[in-house]
Motif scaffolding. Structure first.
Motif, mmCIF file in Angstrom:
data_model
loop_
_atom_site.group_PDB
_atom_site.id
_atom_site.type_symbol
_atom_site.label_atom_id
_atom_site.label_comp_id
_atom_site.label_asym_id
_atom_site.label_seq_id
_atom_site.Cartn_x
_atom_site.Cartn_y
_atom_site.Cartn_z
ATOM 1 N N VAL A 144 0.864 -1.184 0.000
ATOM 2 C CA VAL A 144 0.000 0.000 0.000
ATOM 3 C C VAL A 144 0.894 1.227 0.000
ATOM 4 O O VAL A 144 1.753 1.373 0.874
ATOM 5 N N LEU A 145 0.692 2.103 -0.979
ATOM 6 C CA LEU A 145 1.540 3.284 -1.144
ATOM 7 C C LEU A 145 0.727 4.551 -0.920
ATOM 8 O O LEU A 145 -0.333 4.733 -1.538
ATOM 9 N N TYR A 146 1.212 5.422 -0.059
ATOM 10 C CA TYR A 146 0.559 6.695 0.203
ATOM 11 C C TYR A 146 1.252 7.787 -0.613
ATOM 12 O O TYR A 146 2.431 8.077 -0.402
ATOM 13 N N ALA A 147 0.537 8.361 -1.550
ATOM 14 C CA ALA A 147 1.112 9.421 -2.382
ATOM 15 C C ALA A 147 1.394 10.660 -1.542
ATOM 16 O O ALA A 147 0.681 10.972 -0.596
ATOM 17 N N ASP A 148 2.456 11.346 -1.903
ATOM 18 C CA ASP A 148 2.842 12.564 -1.193
ATOM 19 C C ASP A 148 3.810 13.329 -2.093
ATOM 20 O O ASP A 148 4.177 12.848 -3.170
ATOM 21 N N LYS A 149 4.243 14.483 -1.660
ATOM 22 C CA LYS A 149 5.219 15.232 -2.429
ATOM 23 C C LYS A 149 6.481 14.385 -2.582
ATOM 24 O O LYS A 149 7.007 13.854 -1.607
ATOM 25 N N GLY A 150 6.955 14.284 -3.801
ATOM 26 C CA GLY A 150 8.141 13.484 -4.061
ATOM 27 C C GLY A 150 7.872 12.008 -4.223
ATOM 28 O O GLY A 150 8.792 11.225 -4.447
ATOM 29 N N LYS A 151 6.600 11.600 -4.108
ATOM 30 C CA LYS A 151 6.252 10.178 -4.179
ATOM 31 C C LYS A 151 5.207 9.946 -5.264
ATOM 32 O O LYS A 151 4.070 9.565 -4.995
ATOM 33 N N GLN A 181 -5.698 2.073 9.930
ATOM 34 C CA GLN A 181 -4.651 3.092 9.854
ATOM 35 C C GLN A 181 -5.134 4.301 9.056
ATOM 36 O O GLN A 181 -4.898 5.452 9.432
ATOM 37 N N MET A 182 -5.810 4.020 7.948
ATOM 38 C CA MET A 182 -6.300 5.103 7.096
ATOM 39 C C MET A 182 -7.349 5.945 7.815
ATOM 40 O O MET A 182 -7.398 7.170 7.651
ATOM 41 N N ASN A 183 -8.190 5.294 8.610
ATOM 42 C CA ASN A 183 -9.194 6.042 9.363
ATOM 43 C C ASN A 183 -8.536 7.002 10.346
ATOM 44 O O ASN A 183 -8.989 8.136 10.529
ATOM 45 N N LEU A 184 -7.455 6.559 10.969
ATOM 46 C CA LEU A 184 -6.723 7.443 11.875
ATOM 47 C C LEU A 184 -6.065 8.580 11.100
ATOM 48 O O LEU A 184 -6.066 9.735 11.540
ATOM 49 N N MET A 185 -5.522 8.256 9.933
ATOM 50 C CA MET A 185 -4.895 9.280 9.102
ATOM 51 C C MET A 185 -5.914 10.298 8.613
ATOM 52 O O MET A 185 -5.587 11.468 8.403
ATOM 53 N N ASN A 186 -7.146 9.854 8.437
ATOM 54 C CA ASN A 186 -8.195 10.725 7.918
ATOM 55 C C ASN A 186 -8.524 11.851 8.894
ATOM 56 O O ASN A 186 -9.141 12.844 8.523
ATOM 57 N N GLN A 187 -8.105 11.707 10.139
ATOM 58 C CA GLN A 187 -8.310 12.757 11.125
ATOM 59 C C GLN A 187 -7.225 13.824 11.034
ATOM 60 O O GLN A 187 -7.291 14.852 11.695
ATOM 61 N N ASP A 188 -6.240 13.550 10.192
ATOM 62 C CA ASP A 188 -5.109 14.459 10.013
ATOM 63 C C ASP A 188 -5.278 15.247 8.715
ATOM 64 O O ASP A 188 -5.789 14.736 7.723
ATOM 65 N N PRO A 192 -3.212 11.340 2.528
ATOM 66 C CA PRO A 192 -2.664 11.209 1.174
ATOM 67 C C PRO A 192 -3.651 11.623 0.084
ATOM 68 O O PRO A 192 -4.856 11.370 0.200
ATOM 69 N N THR A 193 -3.146 12.237 -0.947
ATOM 70 C CA THR A 193 -4.003 12.614 -2.079
ATOM 71 C C THR A 193 -4.403 11.396 -2.899
ATOM 72 O O THR A 193 -5.376 11.433 -3.646
ATOM 73 N N CYS A 194 -3.615 10.323 -2.773
ATOM 74 C CA CYS A 194 -3.907 9.100 -3.523
ATOM 75 C C CYS A 194 -3.331 7.918 -2.756
ATOM 76 O O CYS A 194 -2.254 8.017 -2.169
ATOM 77 N N ILE A 195 -4.060 6.813 -2.730
ATOM 78 C CA ILE A 195 -3.583 5.583 -2.099
ATOM 79 C C ILE A 195 -3.607 4.479 -3.147
ATOM 80 O O ILE A 195 -4.649 4.186 -3.729
ATOM 81 N N ASN A 196 -2.443 3.887 -3.414
ATOM 82 C CA ASN A 196 -2.351 2.805 -4.398
ATOM 83 C C ASN A 196 -2.093 1.483 -3.696
ATOM 84 O O ASN A 196 -1.258 1.408 -2.790
ATOM 85 N N MET A 197 -2.800 0.453 -4.125
ATOM 86 C CA MET A 197 -2.566 -0.895 -3.624
ATOM 87 C C MET A 197 -2.075 -1.750 -4.781
ATOM 88 O O MET A 197 -2.757 -1.885 -5.799
ATOM 89 N N ILE A 198 -0.874 -2.292 -4.642
ATOM 90 C CA ILE A 198 -0.228 -3.023 -5.726
ATOM 91 C C ILE A 198 0.013 -4.461 -5.287
ATOM 92 O O ILE A 198 0.646 -4.709 -4.255
#
Length: 229
Positions: A144-151, A181-188, A192-198
């Protein structure tokens, strides 16, 4: 930066009129009494989860390499050599430095958002793309990849081969735990602008149910599990 939703009230009003009921003022999250998804693989140790992931990696045509942080450079160099070397593109990720990974030993382009479309052009011609896994699902051998600046997501999608560096601590039983984990992140505010599952290299069985690997993305993939990170 906060996004803005346009025409939400009009959209909801149109739906509720067709359903013949009013727009609810709030939505209460259901409290499910039975959650079997929480129990699946939950009793396994981290080492046992690694073994489950390795078994599923065989099914998805993905190689797995286990190493330590001390030997990570050697393991990565061997994978790059096995894939024929060539141009490499990687995330601009502080974890490379934290683990002492020497990307300069390869012909490496680091994703740079200031360079715009050039990043994608490099990803299209690169032989190997390298990223870290932010969360890893043992049940399906999925990174699972969390998109971010530089990613940029093109790093894992466009090169001929893909390498995911997986800190052992990121391995969880299944998507249930990743979603928590994503639910906890959603409070922040920095969600991530995009989440990829590979799940391994690209493949398709659309034609006569015959599996073809490498249809619309990387033809080969390797997961490098870092034991003591």
């Amino acid at each position: 930066m906060t996004g803005k939703i346009y025409n939400k009230d009009r959209f909801l009003k149109n739906i509720t009129q067709h359903l013949n009921r009013p727009v609810p003022s709030s939505v209460t999250k259901p409290d499910w009494h039975f959650r079997p998804q929480d129990k699946t693989l939950s009793g396994l140790s981290q080492d046992e989860l690694v073994e489950v992931m390795k078994q599923h990696s065989v099914n998805i045509h993905t190689d797995v390499v286990q190493t330590t942080a001390a030997d990570l450079n050697t393991a990565l160099a061997q994978v790059v050599e096995n894939y024929g070397g060539g141009e490499v593109i990687a995330w601009n990720d502080s974890r490379f430095d934290e683990l002492g990974i020497d990307l300069k030993r390869f012909d490496t382009f680091i994703w740079d958002e200031a360079k715009g479309a050039e990043n994608i052009e490099v990803a299209e011609r690169a032989n190997i793309g390298i990223t870290f896994s932010d969360a890893t699902l043992a049940e399906s051998a999925t990174v699972v990849l969390y998109a971010d600046k530089g990613k940029g997501r093109s790093v894992s999608l466009l090169p001929a081969a893909y390498v995911a560096i997986i800190p052992k601590s990121t391995i969880v039983p299944r998507f249930t735990q990743a979603a928590e984990q994503m639910n906890l992140m959603n409070q922040d505010a920095d969600f991530p602008t995009c989440i990829n599952m590979i799940t391994g290299p690209s493949n398709s069985a659309d034609i006569e149910m015959k599996l073809v690997v490498g249809v619309h993305g990387p033809i080969k993939a390797t997961y490098i599990i870092v034991e003591d990170y």
